[in-house]
Design a protein around this motif. Structure first.
Motif, PDB file in Angstrom:
ATOM      1  N   GLN A  72       6.765  12.298   8.559  1.00 29.59           N
ATOM      2  CA  GLN A  72       6.534  11.192   7.560  1.00 29.59           C
ATOM      3  C   GLN A  72       7.498  11.319   6.271  1.00 29.59           C
ATOM      4  N   ALA A  73       8.476  10.425   6.512  1.00 34.49           N
ATOM      5  CA  ALA A  73       9.692  10.589   5.490  1.00 34.49           C
ATOM      6  C   ALA A  73       9.369  10.320   4.128  1.00 34.49           C
ATOM      7  N   PHE A  93       7.059   9.426  -3.193  1.00 33.28           N
ATOM      8  CA  PHE A  93       7.566   8.238  -3.742  1.00 33.28           C
ATOM      9  C   PHE A  93       6.477   7.226  -3.630  1.00 33.28           C
ATOM     10  N   GLU A 143       5.962   9.171  -7.056  1.00 35.88           N
ATOM     11  CA  GLU A 143       4.686   8.994  -7.430  1.00 35.88           C
ATOM     12  C   GLU A 143       4.092  10.463  -8.025  1.00 35.88           C
ATOM     13  N   TYR A 198      -2.271  -0.079  -7.974  1.00 34.35           N
ATOM     14  CA  TYR A 198      -1.809   0.743  -7.268  1.00 34.35           C
ATOM     15  C   TYR A 198      -1.195   2.108  -7.628  1.00 34.35           C
ATOM     16  N   ARG A 199      -1.745   3.277  -7.479  1.00 26.22           N
ATOM     17  CA  ARG A 199      -1.378   4.575  -7.917  1.00 26.22           C
ATOM     18  C   ARG A 199      -1.370   4.579  -9.355  1.00 26.22           C
ATOM     19  N   LYS A 201       0.011  13.282  11.100  1.00 26.47           N
ATOM     20  CA  LYS A 201       1.249  12.781  10.474  1.00 26.47           C
ATOM     21  C   LYS A 201       1.551  13.494   9.071  1.00 26.47           C
ATOM     22  N   TYR A 237       4.415  -5.348   3.374  1.00 24.87           N
ATOM     23  CA  TYR A 237       2.903  -6.048   3.344  1.00 24.87           C
ATOM     24  C   TYR A 237       3.080  -7.035   2.203  1.00 24.87           C
ATOM     25  N   GLU A 291      13.702   7.025   6.196  1.00 23.19           N
ATOM     26  CA  GLU A 291      13.989   7.310   7.412  1.00 23.19           C
ATOM     27  C   GLU A 291      15.149   6.665   7.934  1.00 23.19           C
ATOM     28  N   ASN A 345       5.311   3.188  -2.484  1.00 20.92           N
ATOM     29  CA  ASN A 345       5.918   2.300  -1.888  1.00 20.92           C
ATOM     30  C   ASN A 345       6.502   0.989  -2.785  1.00 20.92           C
ATOM     31  N   TRP A 358       9.767   4.128   5.518  1.00 20.95           N
ATOM     32  CA  TRP A 358      10.741   3.464   6.617  1.00 20.95           C
ATOM     33  C   TRP A 358      12.115   3.778   5.959  1.00 20.95           C
ATOM     34  N   LYS A 388      14.740  11.732   7.346  1.00 18.52           N
ATOM     35  CA  LYS A 388      13.655  12.327   8.078  1.00 18.52           C
ATOM     36  C   LYS A 388      14.081  13.582   8.715  1.00 18.52           C
ATOM     37  N   TYR A 406      -5.607   4.131   3.632  1.00 20.54           N
ATOM     38  CA  TYR A 406      -6.326   3.552   4.818  1.00 20.54           C
ATOM     39  C   TYR A 406      -7.158   2.268   4.442  1.00 20.54           C
ATOM     40  N   SER A 438       2.561  11.759  -0.476  1.00 14.33           N
ATOM     41  CA  SER A 438       3.694  10.955  -0.739  1.00 14.33           C
ATOM     42  C   SER A 438       4.487  11.283  -2.045  1.00 14.33           C
ATOM     43  N   PRO A 455       7.389  -0.409   2.783  1.00 10.59           N
ATOM     44  CA  PRO A 455       7.099   1.206   2.906  1.00 10.59           C
ATOM     45  C   PRO A 455       8.288   2.079   2.613  1.00 10.59           C
TER      46      PRO A 455
HETATM   47  N1  EPU Z   1       7.162   4.412   8.191  1.00 14.38           N
HETATM   48  C1  EPU Z   1       8.239   4.860   9.107  1.00 14.38           C
HETATM   49  N2  EPU Z   1       8.948   6.206   8.782  1.00 14.38           N
HETATM   50  C2  EPU Z   1       8.144   7.061   8.103  1.00 14.38           C
HETATM   51  C3  EPU Z   1       7.064   6.716   7.552  1.00 14.38           C
HETATM   52  C4  EPU Z   1       6.415   5.696   7.485  1.00 14.38           C
HETATM   53  O1  EPU Z   1       8.799   4.065   9.556  1.00 14.38           O
HETATM   54  O2  EPU Z   1       8.734   8.191   8.197  1.00 14.38           O
HETATM   55  C5  EPU Z   1       6.415   3.269   8.397  1.00 14.38           C
HETATM   56  C6  EPU Z   1       5.340   3.182   9.380  1.00 14.38           C
HETATM   57  O3  EPU Z   1       5.736   3.055  10.839  1.00 14.38           O
HETATM   58  C7  EPU Z   1       4.467   2.295   9.088  1.00 14.38           C
HETATM   59  C8  EPU Z   1       4.849   1.887   7.542  1.00 14.38           C
HETATM   60  O4  EPU Z   1       5.999   2.984   7.459  1.00 14.38           O
HETATM   61  O5  EPU Z   1       5.176   1.078   9.606  1.00 14.38           O
HETATM   62  C9  EPU Z   1       3.697   2.727   6.562  1.00 14.38           C
HETATM   63  O6  EPU Z   1       3.135   3.963   6.990  1.00 14.38           O
HETATM   64  P1  EPU Z   1       1.792   4.494   6.867  1.00 14.38           P
HETATM   65  O7  EPU Z   1       1.009   3.732   7.391  1.00 14.38           O
HETATM   66  O8  EPU Z   1       1.840   6.070   7.440  1.00 14.38           O
HETATM   67  O9  EPU Z   1       1.875   4.729   5.187  1.00 14.38           O
HETATM   68  P2  EPU Z   1       2.532   4.740   3.911  1.00 14.38           P
HETATM   69  O10 EPU Z   1       2.795   3.355   3.444  1.00 14.38           O
HETATM   70  O11 EPU Z   1       3.834   5.454   4.422  1.00 14.38           O
HETATM   71  C10 EPU Z   1       0.648   5.086   2.340  1.00 14.38           C
HETATM   72  C11 EPU Z   1       0.397   5.968   1.362  1.00 14.38           C
HETATM   73  C12 EPU Z   1      -0.423   7.220   1.798  1.00 14.38           C
HETATM   74  C13 EPU Z   1      -1.310   6.781   2.680  1.00 14.38           C
HETATM   75  C14 EPU Z   1      -1.388   6.069   3.796  1.00 14.38           C
HETATM   76  C15 EPU Z   1      -2.360   5.443   4.719  1.00 14.38           C
HETATM   77  C16 EPU Z   1       1.654   5.484  -0.637  1.00 14.38           C
HETATM   78  C17 EPU Z   1       2.705   5.880  -1.365  1.00 14.38           C
HETATM   79  N3  EPU Z   1       1.233   6.303   0.367  1.00 14.38           N
HETATM   80  O12 EPU Z   1       1.625   5.737   3.008  1.00 14.38           O
HETATM   81  O13 EPU Z   1      -0.788   8.215   0.761  1.00 14.38           O
HETATM   82  O14 EPU Z   1      -2.187   8.245   3.473  1.00 14.38           O
HETATM   83  O15 EPU Z   1      -0.612   4.823   3.154  1.00 14.38           O
HETATM   84  O16 EPU Z   1      -3.083   4.736   3.685  1.00 14.38           O
HETATM   85  O17 EPU Z   1       1.051   4.441  -0.849  1.00 14.38           O
HETATM   86  C18 EPU Z   1      -0.340  10.118  -0.738  1.00 14.38           C
HETATM   87  O18 EPU Z   1      -0.635   9.153  -1.564  1.00 14.38           O
HETATM   88  O19 EPU Z   1      -0.016  11.198  -0.811  1.00 14.38           O
HETATM   89  C19 EPU Z   1      -0.443   9.456   0.616  1.00 14.38           C
HETATM   90  C20 EPU Z   1      -0.286  10.137   1.820  1.00 14.38           C
END
Ligand code: EPU
Length: 337
Positions: free
Chosen positions: A296-297, A239, A333, A161-162, A225, A262, A278, A241, A275, A283, A128, A237, A272
């Motif tokens: 959360q895929a 993997f 990851e 990043y990570r 989520k 991004y 999914e 991103n 995405w 998913k 976040y 996570s 992501p």
């Molecule tokens: N999305 C999908 N399908 C999914 C999951 C995500 O379409 O099944 C899309 C979402 O709709 C959104 C985008 O992907 O448009 C990003 O999703 P989200 O905000 O949930 O974040 P993320 O990129 O999937 C990253 C971190 C998380 C962290 C969140 C919030 C990595 C690898 N993961 O996830 O970290 O909580 O942002 O900041 O960078 C972790 O490291 O264990 C972890 C949970």
């Protein structure tokens, strides 16, 4: 120092994978840590923190040291900030809650991340819009080879990043024993732009959020989520991103104009992985007890008795299909052991 043999690690990894440690010792003091490293029990040492970022695919033929060093100390403080030293075995989220309770700002966006304080710098945990590196000052370590103490400054840690130096040049060489953080005591720099935080706050009619409000909203979002490791084995996570260059991005965007992304710079874009996974159809899918989370895929889960190998096989299947469908390689990851 107490040594156990053929110890089950099921309760020591958040994926809940059954694997054993040839030798195992829970370490509660620096003296015990030095003794363990000097012992000739086994030539190989394996360091275990919160067990929240690894996938065990086999038994560990080594002396496993479970880092259980505890304590939080105030090093210095003035009107605006506080410097805290936190021992490696403190649970990360309990540390975040301690900060919220004392109104120390800077880690509220990192609420509910599984794992321990000592392993947080290794992959520069982030969520976040915040990363560990934003509040990190330095960390103290012990060299596995000669038990000497070495401090790593923020620059020396080479955070990205990570990622950090502890995943590359210094991998397996040092044990982080404690971490020093600098946090704010007032005028907190709140980050609420990311994802649905702002919306959630507005829904609750909160216009000037405190760090406690932010933490509560983030806990709510994460709980909706992400699966709770106490209920269903997972490592967050699975993997990272992926980052692609601008030429790859142009091609990708032409084919998939609805994909979220991004922009990191003019030349780099992050997509992501959740995405991509999914859209590749995974998913909520499962192969036996190895599965992809339904909300959360990006998160792989152990529905009960999956082995590490089965989770890894599913991860490889996902990697291959995503590469086929999008031409993008997604990389784990999580540490595969
Ligand atoms: N999305 C999908 N399908 C999914 C999951 C995500 O379409 O099944 C899309 C979402 O709709 C959104 C985008 O992907 O448009 C990003 O999703 P989200 O905000 O949930 O974040 P993320 O990129 O999937 C990253 C971190 C998380 C962290 C969140 C919030 C990595 C690898 N993961 O996830 O970290 O909580 O942002 O900041 O960078 C972790 O490291 O264990 C972890 C949970």
């Amino acid at each position: 120092m107490h040594i156990e043999e053929h110890k089950s690690l099921k309760d020591y990894n958040t994926f809940n994978i059954q694997a054993t440690a040839r030798y195992f010792s829970s370490i509660g003091s620096i003296e015990d840590l030095k003794l363990a490293l000097q012992s000739n029990i086994h030539p190989d040492i394996f360091i275990l923190g919160g067990g929240s970022n690894m996938l065990l695919t086999k038994n560990i033929e080594a002396l496993v040291l479970h880092i259980n060093l505890k304590g939080i100390k105030i090093i210095s403080e003035d009107r605006n900030s506080v410097v805290l030293n936190v021992m490696a075995g403190e649970n990360w989220h309990e540390f975040v809650q301690y900060c919220i309770k004392n109104d120390y700002g800077g880690v509220e966006n990192l609420s509910l991340i599984p794992g321990n304080v000592g392993t947080a710098p290794i992959q520069n945990i982030g969520a976040y819009g915040a990363e560990l590196k934003d509040v990190f000052l330095d960390c103290n370590t012990l060299s596995i080879a000669d038990q000497s103490e070495k401090k790593f400054t923020k620059e020396e840690c080479k955070f990205a990043y990570r990622n950090s130096i502890f995943k590359h040049q210094k991998k397996g060489k040092y044990i982080i024993t404690n971490v020093t953080f600098k946090l704010t005591k007032n005028n907190h720099r709140t980050i609420i732009e990311y994802g649905s935080i702002k919306q959630e706050l507005e829904n609750s009619n909160i216009h000037h959020p405190s760090i406690k409000d932010i933490s509560e909203v983030i806990i709510k979002i994460r709980e909706s989520k992400l699966p709770n490791p106490n209920e269903i084995g997972n490592s967050g996570s699975f993997f990272k991103n992926p980052t692609i260059n601008n030429i790859e991005f142009e091609k990708f965007y032409k084919n998939f104009p609805t994909a979220p992304f991004y922009k990191l710079s003019e030349f780099e874009y992050k997509i992501p992985a959740g995405w991509l996974i999914e859209k590749s159809g995974f998913k909520g899918q499962r192969d036996g007890d190895a599965g992809v989370h339904k909300n959360q895929a990006l998160v792989l889960v152990n529905h009960g008795n999956a082995s590490g190998k089965e989770i890894l096989e599913l991860a490889e299947k996902i990697q291959t299909k995503v590469k086929q469908d999008f031409g993008i390689l997604i990389e784990p990851e999580v540490n595969i052991v």
